[in-house]
Scaffold this active site. Structure first.
Site, PDB file in Angstrom:
ATOM      1  N   SER A 153     -18.558 -45.692   4.831  1.00 53.79           N
ATOM      2  CA  SER A 153     -19.121 -44.380   5.140  1.00 53.79           C
ATOM      3  C   SER A 153     -19.876 -43.830   3.928  1.00 53.79           C
ATOM      4  O   SER A 153     -20.850 -44.439   3.483  1.00 53.79           O
ATOM      5  CB  SER A 153     -18.006 -43.448   5.610  1.00 53.79           C
ATOM      6  OG  SER A 153     -18.532 -42.291   6.218  1.00 53.79           O
ATOM      7  N   ASP A 253     -20.190 -44.961  16.840  1.00 54.07           N
ATOM      8  CA  ASP A 253     -20.285 -44.256  15.560  1.00 54.07           C
ATOM      9  C   ASP A 253     -21.610 -43.508  15.491  1.00 54.07           C
ATOM     10  O   ASP A 253     -22.665 -44.100  15.763  1.00 54.07           O
ATOM     11  CB  ASP A 253     -20.194 -45.290  14.426  1.00 54.07           C
ATOM     12  CG  ASP A 253     -20.174 -44.683  13.039  1.00 54.07           C
ATOM     13  OD1 ASP A 253     -20.334 -43.454  12.903  1.00 54.07           O
ATOM     14  OD2 ASP A 253     -19.996 -45.453  12.084  1.00 54.07           O
ATOM     15  N   HIS A 283     -16.241 -44.771  14.246  1.00 53.35           N
ATOM     16  CA  HIS A 283     -16.264 -44.603  12.800  1.00 53.35           C
ATOM     17  C   HIS A 283     -14.824 -44.492  12.281  1.00 53.35           C
ATOM     18  O   HIS A 283     -13.999 -43.807  12.881  1.00 53.35           O
ATOM     19  CB  HIS A 283     -17.036 -43.340  12.427  1.00 53.35           C
ATOM     20  CG  HIS A 283     -17.339 -43.213  10.977  1.00 53.35           C
ATOM     21  ND1 HIS A 283     -18.471 -43.750  10.409  1.00 53.35           N
ATOM     22  CD2 HIS A 283     -16.668 -42.609   9.967  1.00 53.35           C
ATOM     23  CE1 HIS A 283     -18.479 -43.487   9.118  1.00 53.35           C
ATOM     24  NE2 HIS A 283     -17.390 -42.795   8.818  1.00 53.35           N
TER      25      HIS A 283
END
Length: 313
Positions: A153, A253, A283
């Site tokens: 991320s 995501d 995610h």
């Protein structure tokens, strides 16, 4: 593909309409994120030595496998959390597991968080830590010629930035950039941000809060050190040693499209890229192997890629 049943079970545990991310809820969110990471990772075998260190002023946690040949390769791990939440302790189970399974010294970077410390604080801290790892490799029982960066991320963003800076600044020569659902374009909203922006753990509103804290000056959002996808000449960096990449994305995501666009851009620039979309996933799934089997499969892929790139077959 339909959302994975194990992912659906995780989503069902989350409050459908929580307080949302804000400066007022930030302390509580940081605490609950750590608890979620512990639950998602589950128990991890204690087969590595762990110590705290200062990387020229940047706090790091060093994980050294207790067995295996020396010197060992190095993986600099940069945690996720929107540049705003997440910490080295939160990621301890994952970085501990990576050290044991890759057979590498893993250095987890405790970079400064926004909104208290906006861009470029995180970039500066990660670059300092990367340089420190090379300079102090002997003390780490590590080989500075076998070094990789990896992160998820926001940590995937920072890992991509580190790889670009290493190429621009003449080193270190990275063997791999492991990018797990990276945020790589702060300048626009890709279709997956709209399609997956509500109800799939990471939400569009979360990303708006994260970027607001990390890059309050919107003019900075097109800079490559914020949006590595927007680098004006990836092909030039290829000729200067830009590292090969592993790029993992998730079907549901919000960051899926930009991550896949970055994999394509790297490949078009001549970089060796291994890209994998995990269907039915959300995610954060890589940090949930105790709850989601797909998370364990993705960790296995990360381990294989790092071992191959670092010569630890």
């Amino acid at each position: 593909m339909a959302i994975d049943p194990q992912v659906q079970a995780v989503l069902a545990m989350l409050p459908p309409d929580g307080p949302g991310l804000s400066d007022a809820t930030l302390a509580t969110t940081r605490e609950s994120f750590g608890l979620m990471m512990q639950l998602g990772m589950g128990a991890v075998a204690d087969t590595v030595a762990v110590r705290e260190a200062s990387a020229d002023g940047v706090p790091v946690r060093v994980y050294t496998p207790e067995s295996g040949p020396s010197p060992k390769p190095i993986v600099v791990y940069i945690h996720g959390g929107g540049w705003t939440i997440g910490s080295v302790p939160d990621y301890d189970p994952l970085t501990r597991l990576l050290a044991a399974e890759v057979g590498a010294v893993v250095v987890s970077v405790d970079y400064r968080l926004a909104p208290e410390h906006p861009y470029p604080a995180a970039v500066d801290d990660c670059w300092t830590a990367l340089q420190w790892c090379v300079a102090h490799a002997g003390e780490l029982d590590a080989d500075p010629g076998r070094i990789a960066v990896a992160g998820d991320s926001a940590g995937g963003n920072l890992s991509a930035v580190m790889a670009q800076l290493a190429a621009e600044r003449g080193g270190p020569e990275l063997k791999l950039q492991g990018l797990i659902y990276p945020a790589v374009d702060a300048s626009t909203e890709w279709p997956s941000m709209i399609a997956n922006g509500k109800g799939y753990f990471l939400e569009r509103a979360d990303m708006q809060y994260f970027y607001g804290g990390y890059c309050p000056d919107t003019d900075t959002r097109t800079q490559p050190q914020v949006s590595p996808l927007l680098h004006p000449s990836l092909a030039d960096l290829t000729g200067r040693g830009l590292a090969p990449a592993l790029v993992i994305t998730a079907e549901y995501d919000p960051l899926r499209d930009e991550g896949e666009a970055y994999a394509a851009a790297l490949r078009n620039a001549g970089i060796d890229v291994e890209a994998a979309r995990y269907d039915g996933m959300i995610h954060g799934f890589v940090g949930m192997p105790a709850l989601i089997e797909g998370g364990r499969r993705a960790i296995d892929q990360v381990v294989r890629a790092l071992r191959a790139a670092l010569g630890n077959l």
